[in-house]
Design an enzyme around this catalytic site. Structure first.
Site, PDB file in Angstrom:
ATOM      1  N   ARG A 295       0.826  -1.212   0.000  1.00 43.08           N
ATOM      2  CA  ARG A 295       0.000   0.000   0.000  1.00 43.08           C
ATOM      3  C   ARG A 295       0.859   1.261   0.000  1.00 43.08           C
ATOM      4  O   ARG A 295       0.568   2.227  -0.718  1.00 43.08           O
ATOM      5  CB  ARG A 295      -0.946  -0.019   1.202  1.00 43.08           C
ATOM      6  CG  ARG A 295      -2.108  -0.969   1.001  1.00 43.08           C
ATOM      7  CD  ARG A 295      -2.965  -1.158   2.226  1.00 43.08           C
ATOM      8  NE  ARG A 295      -4.146  -1.960   1.879  1.00 43.08           N
ATOM      9  CZ  ARG A 295      -5.053  -2.377   2.745  1.00 43.08           C
ATOM     10  NH1 ARG A 295      -4.924  -2.097   4.036  1.00 43.08           N
ATOM     11  NH2 ARG A 295      -6.089  -3.084   2.337  1.00 43.08           N
ATOM     12  N   TYR A 438      -6.166  -0.823  -6.686  1.00 42.05           N
ATOM     13  CA  TYR A 438      -5.616  -2.060  -6.126  1.00 42.05           C
ATOM     14  C   TYR A 438      -4.957  -1.846  -4.771  1.00 42.05           C
ATOM     15  O   TYR A 438      -4.744  -0.722  -4.341  1.00 42.05           O
ATOM     16  CB  TYR A 438      -4.703  -2.800  -7.092  1.00 42.05           C
ATOM     17  CG  TYR A 438      -3.545  -2.102  -7.746  1.00 42.05           C
ATOM     18  CD1 TYR A 438      -2.947  -0.967  -7.247  1.00 42.05           C
ATOM     19  CD2 TYR A 438      -3.008  -2.647  -8.922  1.00 42.05           C
ATOM     20  CE1 TYR A 438      -1.871  -0.389  -7.870  1.00 42.05           C
ATOM     21  CE2 TYR A 438      -1.916  -2.069  -9.549  1.00 42.05           C
ATOM     22  CZ  TYR A 438      -1.354  -0.948  -9.029  1.00 42.05           C
ATOM     23  OH  TYR A 438      -0.284  -0.379  -9.662  1.00 42.05           O
ATOM     24  N   GLU A 439      -4.680  -2.976  -4.105  1.00 46.15           N
ATOM     25  CA  GLU A 439      -4.233  -2.997  -2.706  1.00 46.15           C
ATOM     26  C   GLU A 439      -5.250  -2.332  -1.779  1.00 46.15           C
ATOM     27  O   GLU A 439      -4.886  -1.718  -0.771  1.00 46.15           O
ATOM     28  CB  GLU A 439      -2.853  -2.330  -2.553  1.00 46.15           C
ATOM     29  CG  GLU A 439      -1.779  -2.886  -3.450  1.00 46.15           C
ATOM     30  CD  GLU A 439      -1.621  -4.396  -3.364  1.00 46.15           C
ATOM     31  OE1 GLU A 439      -2.012  -4.978  -2.327  1.00 46.15           O
ATOM     32  OE2 GLU A 439      -1.131  -4.990  -4.321  1.00 46.15           O
ATOM     33  N   GLY A 440      -6.508  -2.458  -2.113  1.00 42.12           N
ATOM     34  CA  GLY A 440      -7.572  -1.831  -1.334  1.00 42.12           C
ATOM     35  C   GLY A 440      -7.916  -0.490  -1.937  1.00 42.12           C
ATOM     36  O   GLY A 440      -7.072   0.416  -1.990  1.00 42.12           O
ATOM     37  N   GLN A 445      -9.253   2.411   2.116  1.00 45.50           N
ATOM     38  CA  GLN A 445      -8.203   3.050   2.916  1.00 45.50           C
ATOM     39  C   GLN A 445      -8.811   4.049   3.898  1.00 45.50           C
ATOM     40  O   GLN A 445      -8.396   4.133   5.063  1.00 45.50           O
ATOM     41  CB  GLN A 445      -7.198   3.774   2.006  1.00 45.50           C
ATOM     42  CG  GLN A 445      -6.548   2.915   0.952  1.00 45.50           C
ATOM     43  CD  GLN A 445      -5.878   1.681   1.507  1.00 45.50           C
ATOM     44  OE1 GLN A 445      -5.162   1.739   2.505  1.00 45.50           O
ATOM     45  NE2 GLN A 445      -6.111   0.548   0.869  1.00 45.50           N
TER      46      GLN A 445
END
Length: 586
Positions: A295, A438-440, A445
């Site tokens: 992230r 991506y990655e949340g 977040q």
């Protein structure tokens, strides 16, 4: 395509003068590292990014990746660049020395990572995921797995991936259905389908090491029943070399808006052999080691793309002659003035510059606390961990939102030419768009920040972050600016404390605006700190630039925080008032 020039002067100022790198290393007991070595590493990293990786960016976007007969081919030159990267030791920068890593401080590695993202985001992705996979194996795998796999992951001879998402299970991993059956010999058979797998396969390395989330037969329901498995593309022989293929394959390559030169794969696991990483049913905790690192790295993608766009826009604005500047003739020998003198163009450029340099400061402060979390005393590690946990969603979400905004501005500065592919500005905008997803997603977040990192924690992480920024304020020499910075920081602390009493629905509705409010506030504090330090350097141009850019940020960018604060303070009622057919046109 805009020519990329590494911002080495800014890196050197931020590390040596602003962060006090030499004192930082001495305090951590690694005084064999210093700012001079950091400058050399940054200079060599810049050379690699500019000479080797950047020239592949446009061609890679045009050529894309191909899947034929189960094998992936990446664009011309990509694999050769990776071999040079590995041969020069770049992949091993952060690896543990026990397995032949260099164990460089994060404050030395992060500038190199930013430059690689700016030079060629698609190319950087494979090395980024390998570093994150390496970290997860280092922290959670058994010694037997480490001895087999870690040295070659660190060197880059083998690459790593992260396999979370399934067609029906994205953010909600409780829906994950990939299965892992124990075999009685310590191995497992993994079966399932994963999508959106960055570098699920490629033609760069002799093996690919997949980290796969899956469920054991008797696993509890929900996220508490997820385990993590190491599943190699090729099984290892008695000499620890890649041998027979494992039972996995690439189903397809995703057709994407951007990052076309990165092979984003659908992965099929059909009784593939794997080994447990960490404890049973603790896979999500293990994977979060990898995800949190990724992230922050995705935040650097936003920063890198923004820097590349700004450089292209600035060069074009200086060269493009159009009309006369309203403040008076700036180019008396020509029929018109460069558009850089137009107030609206200057506004766009400074909107880019002020947010980019603020984000770079944030990323290097984050790197400093990563150094402390790794090498400090137990008390310092605990405190640094709180700061990093709080700042991670801010770095990821704000810097990628900023990346899209600034690359869009870069297109705007070029006018109609920005919409044409050969100028390269639209590619930067397309490539960076994925970083918000991506990655949340950035919404996730924001929920993580206000839900886990603020309210559920009772404000402890926020308070640790406040104290970290208060140390910067304490070092500001100018009394007026110190007072302004302290007031800004105190307002953020008080407003954050007010959010602690929010119920779940109110917090969820407030999340995105609270994150933006926090980001603009904290970067404002960083600008007061940076500009103050710049005033005492020998570089008069840098000092003037920092102070004037700070003023622009305070007058033109910081007011955004007030709108976000007003929005998140309004409650959730208007957000949830419209429902059902009310969303439709009548």
């Amino acid at each position: 395509m805009p020519l990329y020039h590494a911002p080495t002067t800014d890196f050197q100022f931020l590390l040596k003068d602003w962060l006090g790198l030499d004192a930082h290393y001495e305090k951590l007991g690694i005084s064999d590292f210093d700012s001079e070595l950091a400058n050399e590493i940054i200079a060599q990293g810049a050379k690699f990014a500019i000479d080797v990786v950047a020239p592949l960016n446009r061609e890679g976007d045009e050529e894309g990746c191909k899947l034929e007969d189960g094998k992936i081919t990446t664009p011309k030159g990509f694999a050769d660049a990776y071999q040079e990267y590995v041969a020069n030791g770049w992949n091993a920068m952060l690896g543990t020395a026990e397995y032949d890593g260099q164990e460089l401080p994060y404050t030395m590695a992060v500038p190199v990572h930013e430059m690689l993202n700016a030079a060629n985001l698609s190319w950087r992705l494979t090395t980024m995921l390998t570093e994150s996979a390496t970290l997860a194996v280092t922290k959670h795998a058994s010694k037997e797995l480490k001895d087999k796999y870690l040295a070659k992951l660190i060197s880059g001879e083998w690459t790593g991936t992260m396999n979370l998402t399934e067609p029906h299970a994205g953010t909600d991993l409780s829906l994950l259905s990939t299965k892992a059956e124990p075999q009685g010999d310590g191995s497992y058979k993994v079966t399932g389908n994963k999508i959106f797998i960055t570098a699920g396969d490629q033609d760069w390395s002799s093996n690919v090491i997949h980290l796969v989330l899956a469920r054991l037969p008797d696993a509890p329901k929900g996220v508490k029943g997820i385990s993590l498995f190491l599943v190699p593309k090729l099984m290892l022989d008695e000499n620890n070399e890649p041998g027979e293929p494992n039972s996995l394959s690439v189903g397809s390559i995703e057709h994407k808006m951007g990052i076309k030169a990165s092979p984003t794969c659908v992965m099929n696991f059909d009784d593939a052999t794997g080994w447990l990483v960490g404890e049973e049913n603790q896979g999500l905790a293990c994977m979060f080691t990898m995800m949190n690192d990724a992230r922050f790295q995705v935040g650097l993608q936003g920063l890198g793309a923004a820097e590349a766009s700004y450089q292209g826009a600035l060069t074009y604005a200086r060269e493009r002659v159009q009309s006369r500047a309203p403040q008076g003739i700036q180019n008396p020998d020509g029929k018109a003035d460069p558009i850089v003198f137009q107030p609206d163009v200057a506004r766009m450029l400074l909107t880019q510059k002020s947010q980019i340099e603020g984000s770079r400061a944030l990323s290097l402060l984050y790197a400093k606390y990563m150094d402390i979390e790794k090498l400090g005393t137990d008390e310092e590690k605990e405190n640094a961990d709180k700061v990093l946990q709080f700042l991670t969603p801010i770095c990821k979400a704000y810097m990628t939102d900023m990346g899209l905004e600034t690359t869009s501005i870069g297109v705007q500065v070029f006018g109609g030419h920005g919409f044409i592919r050969e100028w390269g500005m639209e590619q930067l905008m397309r490539d960076v768009r994925i970083a918000m997803l991506y990655e949340g997603t950035n919404g996730i977040q924001a929920l993580d920040l206000i839900g886990r990192k603020l309210t559920r924690d009772g404000g402890q992480m926020m308070e640790a972050t406040y104290q970290a920024f208060a140390q910067l304020v304490a070092d500001i020499s100018d009394a007026e600016n110190k007072g302004l910075a302290q007031g800004l920081l105190d307002d953020w602390r008080a407003s954050s404390a007010d959010c602690l009493g929010m119920d779940g629905t109110t917090a969820a509705a407030a999340a995105a605006d609270y994150l933006a409010y926090s980001a603009y506030s904290l970067i404002g504090v960083l600008w007061y700190s940076m500009a103050d330090k710049a005033a005492s350097t020998d570089n008069a141009v840098l000092a003037s630039s920092k102070q004037k850019t700070r003023d622009f940020y305070m007058q033109r960018i910081l007011p955004r925080r007030n709108a976000h604060k007003q929005a998140y303070s309004a409650g959730y009622e208007s957000t949830l008032a419209v429902s059902g057919s009310e969303f439709d046109y009548i």
